[in-house]
Design a protein around this motif. Structure first.
Motif, PDB file in Angstrom:
ATOM      1  N   ASP A 232       0.821  -1.138  -0.040  1.00 48.69           N
ATOM      2  CA  ASP A 232      -0.018   0.065   0.026  1.00 48.69           C
ATOM      3  C   ASP A 232       0.770   1.275  -0.062  1.00 48.69           C
ATOM      4  N   ARG A 233       1.925   1.343   0.599  1.00 53.18           N
ATOM      5  CA  ARG A 233       2.757   2.601   0.872  1.00 53.18           C
ATOM      6  C   ARG A 233       3.442   2.724  -0.346  1.00 53.18           C
ATOM      7  N   LEU A 234       3.727   1.607  -1.268  1.00 54.07           N
ATOM      8  CA  LEU A 234       4.457   1.745  -2.474  1.00 54.07           C
ATOM      9  C   LEU A 234       3.657   2.049  -3.369  1.00 54.07           C
ATOM     10  N   LYS A 235       2.319   1.726  -3.653  1.00 59.80           N
ATOM     11  CA  LYS A 235       1.343   2.036  -4.341  1.00 59.80           C
ATOM     12  C   LYS A 235       1.039   3.674  -4.171  1.00 59.80           C
ATOM     13  N   GLU A 236       0.931   4.273  -2.841  1.00 55.16           N
ATOM     14  CA  GLU A 236       0.829   5.664  -2.683  1.00 55.16           C
ATOM     15  C   GLU A 236       1.821   6.414  -3.145  1.00 55.16           C
ATOM     16  N   TYR A 237       2.961   5.953  -3.021  1.00 52.48           N
ATOM     17  CA  TYR A 237       4.275   6.698  -3.552  1.00 52.48           C
ATOM     18  C   TYR A 237       4.060   6.744  -5.286  1.00 52.48           C
ATOM     19  N   VAL A 238       3.874   5.691  -5.760  1.00 50.26           N
ATOM     20  CA  VAL A 238       3.827   5.601  -7.296  1.00 50.26           C
ATOM     21  C   VAL A 238       2.823   6.688  -7.676  1.00 50.26           C
ATOM     22  N   PHE A 239       1.637   6.696  -7.105  1.00 52.41           N
ATOM     23  CA  PHE A 239       0.651   7.402  -7.388  1.00 52.41           C
ATOM     24  C   PHE A 239       0.922   8.974  -7.172  1.00 52.41           C
ATOM     25  N   GLY A 240       1.698   9.138  -6.162  1.00 54.86           N
ATOM     26  CA  GLY A 240       1.931  10.614  -5.907  1.00 54.86           C
ATOM     27  C   GLY A 240       3.174  11.279  -6.435  1.00 54.86           C
ATOM     28  N   HIS A 241       3.815  10.273  -7.425  1.00 62.05           N
ATOM     29  CA  HIS A 241       4.973  10.942  -8.215  1.00 62.05           C
ATOM     30  C   HIS A 241       4.799  10.455  -9.632  1.00 62.05           C
ATOM     31  N   PRO A 242       3.924  11.234 -10.258  1.00 72.38           N
ATOM     32  CA  PRO A 242       3.780  10.761 -11.787  1.00 72.38           C
ATOM     33  C   PRO A 242       4.976  11.624 -12.590  1.00 72.38           C
ATOM     34  N   GLU A 243       5.755  12.145 -11.992  1.00 69.89           N
ATOM     35  CA  GLU A 243       6.904  12.628 -12.854  1.00 69.89           C
ATOM     36  C   GLU A 243       8.211  11.669 -13.106  1.00 69.89           C
ATOM     37  N   ILE A 244       7.896  10.515 -12.149  1.00 72.00           N
ATOM     38  CA  ILE A 244       9.037   9.389 -12.241  1.00 72.00           C
ATOM     39  C   ILE A 244       8.369   8.123 -12.977  1.00 72.00           C
ATOM     40  N   THR A 245       9.302   7.696 -13.839  1.00 74.74           N
ATOM     41  CA  THR A 245       9.062   6.441 -14.440  1.00 74.74           C
ATOM     42  C   THR A 245       9.341   5.162 -13.831  1.00 74.74           C
ATOM     43  N   PHE A 246       8.494   4.527 -13.470  1.00 73.56           N
ATOM     44  CA  PHE A 246       8.735   3.236 -12.499  1.00 73.56           C
ATOM     45  C   PHE A 246       9.202   1.981 -13.259  1.00 73.56           C
ATOM     46  N   THR A 247      10.018   1.044 -13.129  1.00 72.14           N
ATOM     47  CA  THR A 247      10.233  -0.171 -13.569  1.00 72.14           C
ATOM     48  C   THR A 247      10.196  -0.989 -12.482  1.00 72.14           C
ATOM     49  N   VAL A 248       9.043  -1.838 -12.590  1.00 72.18           N
ATOM     50  CA  VAL A 248       8.871  -2.658 -11.560  1.00 72.18           C
ATOM     51  C   VAL A 248       9.177  -4.385 -11.936  1.00 72.18           C
ATOM     52  N   LEU A 249      10.191  -4.797 -11.066  1.00 73.54           N
ATOM     53  CA  LEU A 249      10.320  -6.458 -11.293  1.00 73.54           C
ATOM     54  C   LEU A 249       9.188  -7.306 -10.574  1.00 73.54           C
ATOM     55  N   ALA A 250       8.637  -7.850 -11.234  1.00 66.48           N
ATOM     56  CA  ALA A 250       7.281  -8.462 -10.711  1.00 66.48           C
ATOM     57  C   ALA A 250       6.513  -9.542 -11.980  1.00 66.48           C
ATOM     58  N   THR A 251       6.135 -10.542 -11.007  1.00 65.39           N
ATOM     59  CA  THR A 251       5.310 -11.478 -12.204  1.00 65.39           C
ATOM     60  C   THR A 251       3.864 -11.101 -12.324  1.00 65.39           C
ATOM     61  N   ASN A 252       3.317 -10.062 -11.721  1.00 63.86           N
ATOM     62  CA  ASN A 252       2.095  -9.733 -11.717  1.00 63.86           C
ATOM     63  C   ASN A 252       1.969  -8.170 -11.898  1.00 63.86           C
ATOM     64  N   GLY A 253       0.786  -7.598 -12.108  1.00 68.27           N
ATOM     65  CA  GLY A 253       0.491  -6.266 -12.139  1.00 68.27           C
ATOM     66  C   GLY A 253       0.047  -5.631 -10.838  1.00 68.27           C
ATOM     67  N   ILE A 254       0.674  -5.972  -9.758  1.00 68.99           N
ATOM     68  CA  ILE A 254       0.159  -5.424  -8.369  1.00 68.99           C
ATOM     69  C   ILE A 254       0.422  -4.017  -8.058  1.00 68.99           C
TER      70      ILE A 254
END
Length: 351
Positions: A232-254
């Motif tokens: 949840d904390r990570l999701k909030e950070y990603v949502f709050g920083h649209p200026e950053i492009t995130f590359t997520v290492l995962a086998t899902n779309g969490i």
């Protein structure tokens, strides 16, 4: 516990103020020596500047002087070639132990031998979850009935889920080792455990900025996102920083968003390339983590670290942007473990 060491002041202003010698924390002593302020008097307190492969001796009892190598039984759930974070760290610690003059024998469920444990001079409990009931009874007999000394070397918080069993393990150990100050605090609060803090063992030579790879400003790498945890904390950070492009290492779309790209996890040996290509490493778990090697790996490769208080290694309070100091600390970490073990073995032999 902060270790205090003696230094000889080189800087003239320090000599006038504090005299020729003074005693300060080891962390401060290492940084000050690097800057030319003073010289650490005891060479044993100074980590090697050579690669781990070149270091031959790191404990007070040098290998060449050992008539017989101390036998250490290293107990862990998975095979030595298992590709997991705890196992990577364990392999590095064991390799260092062998160079320091110990004979370290891995003990897993598939290679379990109670007689070998009983004949060891010390047992290291690295993790203890996959052994059968019969094997567990044999292990406890060696530790509690035969009283072979043992070290509890903790890598996560799972022991807090079985407090009655774990409390006895920690209480009877000759030494407990935790990966960070907050890791130890959580075990103290949960089951009254005390012990030493030593950062996770990492082969620092594997983690450096990769030549030829350009670091892209405004990009962040997110690693180790698994569905067994909440984010949840990570999701909030990603949502709050649209200026950053995130590359997520995962086998899902969490983790989702217009600024998020999900790619499959890569082999550990490829991670330095990813760390070197991104400006940031973002690690914001919701649950407590003992250490989290990912933040050290990324920092050593030059990425800026964005992490929260749940990441155990953040509780050291180190400046992760000072990669030279971080590298020195991590080079020394496994040797610190074997220095402590050497003291235990020597004390038992002298008894």
């Amino acid at each position: 516990m902060t270790r205090i060491v003696a230094v000889e002041n080189i800087d003239e202003a320090l000599r006038r103020t504090y005299g020729t010698r003074m005693r300060i924390s080891r962390d401060k002593a290492l940084l000050g020596e690097r800057k030319g302020k003073w010289r650490i008097i005891d060479p044993a307190e100074r980590p090697s500047t050579r690669s781990a492969a070149e270091v031959k001796v790191a404990t007070g009892a040098k290998e060449a002087k050992r008539v017989r190598k101390a036998r250490i039984s290293w107990v862990q759930d998975n095979e030595v070639d298992w590709r997991g974070g705890a196992e990577f760290s364990a392999r590095h610690v064991v390799e260092v132990g062998e160079r320091c003059g110990f004979h370290v024998e891995p003990m897993t469920p598939s290679s379990f031998r109670a007689d070998a444990m009983a004949n060891a001079e010390l047992v290291v409990l690295n993790n203890l979850w996959h052994f059968s009931g019969e094997q567990m009874r044999a292990i406890l007999a060696v530790l509690f009935e035969m009283r072979v000394p043992y070290v509890k070397y903790e890598h996560d918080h799972r022991e807090l889920t079985r407090p009655e069993f774990s409390r006895r393990l920690f209480e009877r150990a000759v030494m407990n080792v935790f990966l960070s100050p907050v890791h130890r605090e959580n075990h103290r609060d949960g089951i009254g455990a005390a012990g030493e803090c030593i950062p996770l063992a990492i082969d620092v030579n594997a983690y450096r900025p990769v030549p030829g790879i350009q670091r892209v400003p405004g990009t962040a790498l997110v690693s180790n996102v698994r569905t067994i945890k909440t984010w949840d904390r990570l999701k909030e950070y990603v949502f709050g920083h649209p200026e950053i492009t995130f590359t997520v290492l995962a086998t899902n779309g969490i983790i989702q968003g217009k600024n998020v790209k999900t790619i499959p996890p890569v082999l550990p040996e490829k991670m330095p390339e990813l760390y070197s290509a991104h400006e940031y490493l973002v690690h914001l778990p919701d649950a407590w983590c003992a250490g989290e090697r990912v933040i050290f790996e990324a920092a050593l490769c030059g990425a800026k670290i964005i992490a929260n208080e749940k990441v155990g290694h953040m509780s050291w309070g180190w400046d992760l942007a000072d990669t030279e100091a971080l590298r020195e600390r991590l080079i020394d970490a496994p040797y610190e473990f074997w220095r402590l073990v050497d003291g235990i073995v020597a004390k038992r032999a002298a008894a």
